[in-house]
Scaffold this motif. Structure first.
Motif, PDB file in Angstrom:
ATOM      1  N   PRO A  56       0.669  -1.681  -0.062  1.00  0.00           N
ATOM      2  CA  PRO A  56      -0.132   0.198   0.093  1.00  0.00           C
ATOM      3  C   PRO A  56       0.925   1.345  -0.337  1.00  0.00           C
ATOM      4  O   PRO A  56       2.375   0.906   0.785  1.00  0.00           O
ATOM      5  N   GLY A  57       0.575   1.734  -0.489  1.00  0.00           N
ATOM      6  CA  GLY A  57       1.213   3.618  -0.432  1.00  0.00           C
ATOM      7  C   GLY A  57       0.443   4.773   0.341  1.00  0.00           C
ATOM      8  O   GLY A  57       1.681   5.634   0.577  1.00  0.00           O
ATOM      9  N   ASP A  58       0.083   4.718   1.122  1.00  0.00           N
ATOM     10  CA  ASP A  58      -0.259   4.788   1.772  1.00  0.00           C
ATOM     11  C   ASP A  58      -1.000   4.290   3.642  1.00  0.00           C
ATOM     12  O   ASP A  58      -1.889   3.326   3.036  1.00  0.00           O
ATOM     13  N   ALA A 116      -4.833   2.964   2.734  1.00  0.00           N
ATOM     14  CA  ALA A 116      -4.463   1.055   2.124  1.00  0.00           C
ATOM     15  C   ALA A 116      -4.288   0.686   2.722  1.00  0.00           C
ATOM     16  O   ALA A 116      -4.390  -0.918   2.945  1.00  0.00           O
ATOM     17  N   LEU A 117      -2.661   0.476   3.344  1.00  0.00           N
ATOM     18  CA  LEU A 117      -2.336  -0.341   4.848  1.00  0.00           C
ATOM     19  C   LEU A 117      -4.163  -0.800   5.323  1.00  0.00           C
ATOM     20  O   LEU A 117      -3.734  -2.022   5.268  1.00  0.00           O
ATOM     21  N   GLN A 118      -4.313   0.536   5.655  1.00  0.00           N
ATOM     22  CA  GLN A 118      -5.644  -0.429   6.841  1.00  0.00           C
ATOM     23  C   GLN A 118      -6.683  -1.026   6.162  1.00  0.00           C
ATOM     24  O   GLN A 118      -6.820  -2.177   6.337  1.00  0.00           O
ATOM     25  N   ARG A 119      -6.786  -0.805   4.878  1.00  0.00           N
ATOM     26  CA  ARG A 119      -7.681  -1.868   3.736  1.00  0.00           C
ATOM     27  C   ARG A 119      -6.992  -3.124   3.901  1.00  0.00           C
ATOM     28  O   ARG A 119      -7.875  -4.277   3.899  1.00  0.00           O
ATOM     29  N   HIS A 120      -5.708  -3.168   3.688  1.00  0.00           N
ATOM     30  CA  HIS A 120      -5.618  -4.636   3.454  1.00  0.00           C
ATOM     31  C   HIS A 120      -5.115  -5.246   4.794  1.00  0.00           C
ATOM     32  O   HIS A 120      -5.441  -6.499   4.752  1.00  0.00           O
ATOM     33  N   LEU A 121      -5.150  -4.971   5.684  1.00  0.00           N
ATOM     34  CA  LEU A 121      -5.436  -5.577   7.116  1.00  0.00           C
ATOM     35  C   LEU A 121      -6.017  -5.682   6.921  1.00  0.00           C
ATOM     36  O   LEU A 121      -6.276  -7.123   7.696  1.00  0.00           O
ATOM     37  N   CYS A 122      -7.387  -4.850   7.075  1.00  0.00           N
ATOM     38  CA  CYS A 122      -9.111  -5.471   6.805  1.00  0.00           C
ATOM     39  C   CYS A 122      -9.464  -7.170   6.512  1.00  0.00           C
ATOM     40  O   CYS A 122      -9.833  -7.848   7.426  1.00  0.00           O
ATOM     41  N   ALA A 166       6.741  -9.047   4.881  1.00  0.00           N
ATOM     42  CA  ALA A 166       6.724  -8.129   4.432  1.00  0.00           C
ATOM     43  C   ALA A 166       6.394  -6.573   4.631  1.00  0.00           C
ATOM     44  O   ALA A 166       6.781  -4.989   3.848  1.00  0.00           O
ATOM     45  N   HIS A 167       5.058  -6.904   4.807  1.00  0.00           N
ATOM     46  CA  HIS A 167       4.429  -5.323   4.720  1.00  0.00           C
ATOM     47  C   HIS A 167       4.615  -4.754   6.147  1.00  0.00           C
ATOM     48  O   HIS A 167       4.345  -3.968   6.225  1.00  0.00           O
ATOM     49  N   TYR A 168       4.863  -5.723   7.219  1.00  0.00           N
ATOM     50  CA  TYR A 168       4.959  -5.271   8.186  1.00  0.00           C
ATOM     51  C   TYR A 168       6.428  -4.188   7.919  1.00  0.00           C
ATOM     52  O   TYR A 168       6.200  -2.994   8.843  1.00  0.00           O
ATOM     53  N   HIS A 169       7.737  -4.849   7.525  1.00  0.00           N
ATOM     54  CA  HIS A 169       8.596  -3.585   7.768  1.00  0.00           C
ATOM     55  C   HIS A 169       8.361  -2.752   6.679  1.00  0.00           C
ATOM     56  O   HIS A 169       8.804  -1.730   6.278  1.00  0.00           O
ATOM     57  N   HIS A 170       7.651  -3.258   5.708  1.00  0.00           N
ATOM     58  CA  HIS A 170       7.350  -1.648   4.700  1.00  0.00           C
ATOM     59  C   HIS A 170       6.411  -0.531   5.098  1.00  0.00           C
ATOM     60  O   HIS A 170       6.340   0.725   5.082  1.00  0.00           O
ATOM     61  N   GLY A 171       5.384  -1.885   6.337  1.00  0.00           N
ATOM     62  CA  GLY A 171       4.799   0.045   6.707  1.00  0.00           C
ATOM     63  C   GLY A 171       5.180   0.899   7.749  1.00  0.00           C
ATOM     64  O   GLY A 171       4.603   1.962   8.120  1.00  0.00           O
ATOM     65  N   LEU A 172       6.779   0.229   8.561  1.00  0.00           N
ATOM     66  CA  LEU A 172       7.371   0.548   9.042  1.00  0.00           C
ATOM     67  C   LEU A 172       8.177   1.955   9.128  1.00  0.00           C
ATOM     68  O   LEU A 172       7.933   3.026   9.581  1.00  0.00           O
ATOM     69  N   ARG A 173       7.561   2.314   7.104  1.00  0.00           N
ATOM     70  CA  ARG A 173       8.052   3.843   6.585  1.00  0.00           C
ATOM     71  C   ARG A 173       7.369   4.846   7.310  1.00  0.00           C
ATOM     72  O   ARG A 173       7.500   6.421   7.389  1.00  0.00           O
ATOM     73  N   PHE A 174       5.954   4.026   7.467  1.00  0.00           N
ATOM     74  CA  PHE A 174       5.191   5.630   8.132  1.00  0.00           C
ATOM     75  C   PHE A 174       4.844   6.187   9.388  1.00  0.00           C
ATOM     76  O   PHE A 174       4.397   6.659   9.957  1.00  0.00           O
ATOM     77  N   LYS A 212       6.550   7.664  20.280  1.00  0.00           N
ATOM     78  CA  LYS A 212       7.223   6.634  20.624  1.00  0.00           C
ATOM     79  C   LYS A 212       5.748   5.911  21.585  1.00  0.00           C
ATOM     80  O   LYS A 212       6.237   4.799  21.431  1.00  0.00           O
ATOM     81  N   THR A 213       5.071   6.691  22.138  1.00  0.00           N
ATOM     82  CA  THR A 213       4.339   5.696  22.473  1.00  0.00           C
ATOM     83  C   THR A 213       2.697   5.069  21.913  1.00  0.00           C
ATOM     84  O   THR A 213       2.374   4.895  22.744  1.00  0.00           O
ATOM     85  N   GLU A 214       2.832   5.729  20.775  1.00  0.00           N
ATOM     86  CA  GLU A 214       1.871   5.544  19.715  1.00  0.00           C
ATOM     87  C   GLU A 214       2.838   4.093  19.828  1.00  0.00           C
ATOM     88  O   GLU A 214       3.244   3.721  18.823  1.00  0.00           O
ATOM     89  N   LEU A 215       1.319   2.967  18.847  1.00  0.00           N
ATOM     90  CA  LEU A 215       1.814   1.893  18.354  1.00  0.00           C
ATOM     91  C   LEU A 215       1.828   2.226  16.039  1.00  0.00           C
ATOM     92  O   LEU A 215       1.248   3.319  16.325  1.00  0.00           O
ATOM     93  N   GLN A 216       2.706   1.350  15.616  1.00  0.00           N
ATOM     94  CA  GLN A 216       2.818   1.508  14.589  1.00  0.00           C
ATOM     95  C   GLN A 216       1.536   0.823  14.344  1.00  0.00           C
ATOM     96  O   GLN A 216       0.574   0.500  14.017  1.00  0.00           O
ATOM     97  N   PHE A 217       1.171   1.745  12.741  1.00  0.00           N
ATOM     98  CA  PHE A 217       0.373   1.685  11.509  1.00  0.00           C
ATOM     99  C   PHE A 217       0.777  -0.341  11.514  1.00  0.00           C
ATOM    100  O   PHE A 217      -0.907  -0.452  10.887  1.00  0.00           O
ATOM    101  N   SER A 218       1.058  -0.585  10.811  1.00  0.00           N
ATOM    102  CA  SER A 218       2.273  -1.929  10.589  1.00  0.00           C
ATOM    103  C   SER A 218       1.668  -2.913  11.938  1.00  0.00           C
ATOM    104  O   SER A 218       2.372  -3.715  11.799  1.00  0.00           O
TER     105      SER A 218
END
Length: 538
Positions: free
Chosen positions: A405-407, A410-416, A444-452, A458-464
């Motif tokens: 996903p590019g944003d 889109a990441l949230q849709r793929h996760l769903c 692969a999706h997890y590591h890609h999602g870390l770019r966001f 630091k106290t927040e969860l990562q999107f991926s």
């Protein structure tokens, strides 16, 4: 600290430096300053208490307590001493001593509104509801204000709630509280919404639902304004208690016209509809409903829900979730009752695909759809997953063959889609090779999602993070199925990596704790950040 800004006498000016030292955490200087002041003014009680506070904060608890008791036995009535002693006793975790302090102050100054109110609050801190009631009435006699009267009423309610004998609560405390409020109602002295709320609470606990309903419908109910639809919510509660299903249905209908996204009213609307159908209720036989139109047939309910969806489809702004979920809920309830699906409602698969298209980029989408997955027959599970994947905007495939996903939307849709796939059992049905391939994709999706993560604290969860968690669970599936401990070690390594990027993720920590315990590595589980707290370590 105490109100040192009110310079009413020279003592306030003399005490101000001590307050400043204590406020700044310089406790030793506060003690020294208090000693200097006490040499010149031996009877300055507040200085002794402030010195005791400094001693308490430097670890000299016994000396501080003894010094404070020297002042307390003199039964002081000046504000500075009383407030300072209150602070000290609070820090010592001895709130019961504050009650004795203000009991003595009230005896000496029986007409003081301030001391009576402090005494009431002191009783509240220790949970002495009977004395709270007495203090509230004593305060009301001195200063006849509504809040003080209702402090006493609330104290009676608290005695009822905390009473071990339910019969005593129903025959003494609550009836007395009801009579006290009724006296104010007859004298037309009810002023605040909180007083009406308390009256409603009393009637509800006494089981007087009719009286509570009449009260809410009447002039007193007009004061219920602080919460949105507070009056209507209370009416709905009483209609359900009294099983007045026509009124419940009509009120739900009316409120949903105003706010078609209020889920609780959809549930009450459907509940009341089927109760009315079971009763064979007819408006022509039973008379007109005070709340308005009553829905008595499935066809009317279907039309109502379909109309709500049609209105949402017409909107230019983002639609509301309620009507679309209500359609699935109605299908679910019709199937529960053995009724055939109404064609007007549509096919569950199409409805869920439509829902995903509108709300798939929201984290709530997975929980909204998950409870209705049982509406899909097993042969449609793969088709449903494929239809959802078509609605996920992914980029071009890279060297590893994965499309990302590019944003974040889109990441949230793929996760769903991934989470729904697991909920449907499609991931569990894969063979070992398929699961390993799935793990590689999720990682692969997890590591890609870390770019966001650049926008995350630091106290927040990562999107991926959910990719990492799902991959860990697939590892656990392989371990439990094949007994391959290598899968477990891979899982532990992945979770530790996840924690390094998202140290506040409690799901990672809890899963690590579980796995360490399953391995018998209890020392490891107690040394993790969360594990130390769970097992009582620092």
């Amino acid at each position: 600290m105490a109100a040192r800004g009110h310079v009413q006498d020279p003592n306030d000016r003399r005490l101000r430096p001590i307050y400043d030292y204590l406020d700044n955490g310089n406790n030793k200087m506060a003690i020294q300053q208090a000693d200097k002041l006490l040499k010149k003014h031996k009877d300055l009680h507040c200085a002794k208490v402030l010195k005791a506070i400094g001693m308490q904060r430097t670890g000299k608890q016994d000396e501080a307590f003894n010094l404070a008791q020297e002042v307390a036995t003199l039964e002081p009535t000046d504000d500075n001493s009383l407030q300072a002693l209150t602070i000290l006793y609070r820090e010592m975790h001895r709130p019961e001593l504050v009650t004795k302090l203000y009991e003595a102050a009230v005896r000496k100054v029986p007409l003081s509104e301030e001391y009576h109110s402090h005494l009431f609050m002191a009783y509240a801190r220790v949970g002495d509801y009977k004395k709270m009631q007495q203090a509230g009435m004593a305060l009301y006699k001195i200063v006849p204000k509504n809040p003080y009267y209702f402090w006493s009423v609330m104290s009676l309610v608290m005695q009822a709630i905390s009473a071990q004998d339910e019969k005593l609560a129903q025959t003494m405390f609550l009836p007395l509280a009801e009579r006290m409020v009724e006296k104010m109602v007859k004298e037309e002295k009810i002023e605040a919404e909180a007083e009406v709320q308390l009256y409603f609470m009393i009637l509800e606990r006494l089981g007087k639902c009719v009286e509570a309903l009449n009260m809410v419908r009447g002039p007193l109910g007009e004061k219920l304004t602080s919460e949105l639809q507070s009056r209507e919510n209370k009416c709905m509660m009483m209609y359900q208690r009294l099983q007045l299903w026509p009124e419940c249905n009509a009120l739900s209908y009316k409120l949903l016209l105003k706010n078609p996204d209020d889920w609780q009213f959809y549930l009450s609307y459907f509940d009341s509809l089927f109760h009315l159908m079971d009763m064979s209720w007819s408006p022509s036989e039973e008379g007109h409903c005070v709340e308005g139109h009553v829905t008595t047939t499935v066809a009317e309910a279907v039309k109502f829900v379909v109309d709500r969806m049609a209105e949402e489809d017409k909107k230019d702004s983002r639609p509301l979730r309620g009507p679309y979920m209500a359609c699935l809920e109605l299908i679910h309830r019709l199937r529960q009752r053995g009724c055939p699906d109404d064609k007007e409602l549509g096919d569950p698969l199409e409805l869920m695909v439509q829902f995903f298209g509108k709300f798939g980029d929201k984290p709530c989408c997975i929980t909204d759809l998950k409870i209705y997955l049982h509406l899909l027959p097993p042969e449609q599970h793969t088709q449903f997953r494929n239809r959802l994947e078509e609605l996920v905007p992914l980029g071009e495939a890279g060297e590893d063959g994965f499309r990302f996903p590019g944003d974040t939307k889109a990441l949230q849709r793929h996760l769903c889609v991934c989470q729904l796939s697991r909920a449907l059992g499609l991931q569990h049905a894969l063979d070992t090779e398929g699961k390993l391939s799935l793990i590689a994709q999720l990682k692969a999706h997890y590591h890609h999602g870390l770019r966001f993560r650049k926008s995350c604290l630091k106290t927040e969860l990562q999107f991926s993070d959910m990719y990492c968690l799902m991959a860990a669970h697939v590892y656990i599936d392989l371990w439990t199925e094949n007994g391959d401990e290598n899968m477990l070690w891979q899982c532990l390594g992945l979770l530790e990596e996840g924690l390094s990027f998202s140290p506040s993720n409690a799901q990672f920590k809890l899963l690590l704790l579980l796995l360490f315990c399953r391995l018998g590595a209890f020392h490891m589980s107690s040394t993790t950040p969360l594990g130390g707290r769970l097992y009582g370590y620092s």
